[in-house]
Design a protein around this motif. Structure first.
Motif, short mmCIF file in Angstrom:
data_model
loop_
_atom_site.label_atom_id
_atom_site.label_comp_id
_atom_site.label_asym_id
_atom_site.label_seq_id
_atom_site.Cartn_x
_atom_site.Cartn_y
_atom_site.Cartn_z
N LEU A 1 0.83 -1.21 0.00
CA LEU A 1 0.00 0.00 0.00
C LEU A 1 0.86 1.26 0.00
O LEU A 1 0.61 2.20 -0.77
CB LEU A 1 -0.93 -0.01 1.21
CG LEU A 1 -1.91 1.14 1.32
CD1 LEU A 1 -2.85 1.16 0.11
CD2 LEU A 1 -2.71 1.02 2.61
N LYS B 1 2.43 1.71 -3.48
CA LYS B 1 1.45 2.18 -4.47
C LYS B 1 1.15 3.66 -4.26
O LYS B 1 1.10 4.44 -5.21
CB LYS B 1 0.16 1.36 -4.40
CG LYS B 1 0.31 -0.07 -4.83
CD LYS B 1 0.72 -0.18 -6.27
CE LYS B 1 0.87 -1.63 -6.67
NZ LYS B 1 1.55 -1.81 -7.93
N ALA B 2 0.93 4.05 -3.00
CA ALA B 2 0.63 5.46 -2.71
C ALA B 2 1.80 6.36 -3.11
O ALA B 2 1.61 7.42 -3.71
CB ALA B 2 0.31 5.63 -1.23
N TYR B 3 3.02 5.94 -2.78
CA TYR B 3 4.20 6.75 -3.11
C TYR B 3 4.42 6.79 -4.61
O TYR B 3 4.61 7.86 -5.20
CB TYR B 3 5.44 6.20 -2.39
CG TYR B 3 6.68 7.04 -2.63
CD1 TYR B 3 6.96 8.14 -1.85
CD2 TYR B 3 7.57 6.72 -3.66
CE1 TYR B 3 8.08 8.92 -2.07
CE2 TYR B 3 8.70 7.49 -3.89
CZ TYR B 3 8.95 8.59 -3.09
OH TYR B 3 10.05 9.36 -3.33
N HIS C 1 2.44 6.06 -7.22
CA HIS C 1 1.37 6.49 -8.13
C HIS C 1 0.69 7.78 -7.72
O HIS C 1 -0.05 8.35 -8.53
CB HIS C 1 0.35 5.37 -8.28
CG HIS C 1 0.95 4.12 -8.84
ND1 HIS C 1 1.37 4.03 -10.16
CD2 HIS C 1 1.24 2.93 -8.27
CE1 HIS C 1 1.88 2.83 -10.36
NE2 HIS C 1 1.83 2.15 -9.24
N VAL C 2 0.92 8.25 -6.50
CA VAL C 2 0.27 9.49 -6.06
C VAL C 2 1.30 10.51 -5.57
O VAL C 2 1.46 11.57 -6.18
CB VAL C 2 -0.78 9.21 -4.95
CG1 VAL C 2 -1.43 10.50 -4.49
CG2 VAL C 2 -1.84 8.21 -5.43
N LEU C 3 1.99 10.19 -4.49
CA LEU C 3 2.86 11.19 -3.86
C LEU C 3 4.05 11.60 -4.71
O LEU C 3 4.26 12.80 -4.94
CB LEU C 3 3.35 10.67 -2.50
CG LEU C 3 2.25 10.42 -1.48
CD1 LEU C 3 2.82 9.75 -0.24
CD2 LEU C 3 1.57 11.72 -1.10
#
Length: 127
Positions: free
Chosen positions: A98, A101-103, A105-107
């Motif tokens: 998780l 993925k957050a780092y 694809h988002v952050l």
């Protein structure tokens, strides 16, 4: 702990510099063998990356192994006693997935786009 941990970051990025400056102060206060290198001020040939590649995410080089993103944070946290618990938690399979993925694809993309806008704004004010 190792005596060969280097962290490559973008000191011109307010988000990056805020976090890394904290880690650098913590490390310096405890004489931890971690070097923090601003991608804007060093020769990038040691890293095998362009400045643009380096601006896209955090990179850590330890014992000749280059890591980036969440794995790089884990390597860094493992070298700092106060943050070892965080390295263990983020290394857990579900949490690691998780966080990555957050780092990835988002952050990191969001911070990189912000970096590009700052560069464009600086270039347009110089013209």
């Amino acid at each position: 702990m190792t005596d060969d941990t280097r962290v490559l970051y973008n000191a011109d990025c307010p988000v990056c510099s805020f976090e890394i400056d904290h880690y650098a102060k913590y490390s310096g206060d405890r004489a931890l063998p971690i070097r923090f290198e601003d991608l804007n001020c060093i020769d990038m040939s040691d890293w095998g990356l362009s400045r643009d590649e380096a601006a896209r995410r955090l990179y850590v080089l330890r014992n000749g192994e280059l890591t980036s993103g969440v794995p790089a944070f884990i390597v860094l946290w493992q070298d700092m006693p106060r943050y070892r618990w965080l390295a263990r938690i983020v290394s857990l399979p579900g949490i690691h997935w998780l966080a990555s993925k957050a780092y990835d694809h988002v952050l990191a993309p969001l911070i990189y786009r912000w970096h590009l806008r700052r560069l464009a704004a600086a270039t347009s004010t110089e013209s």
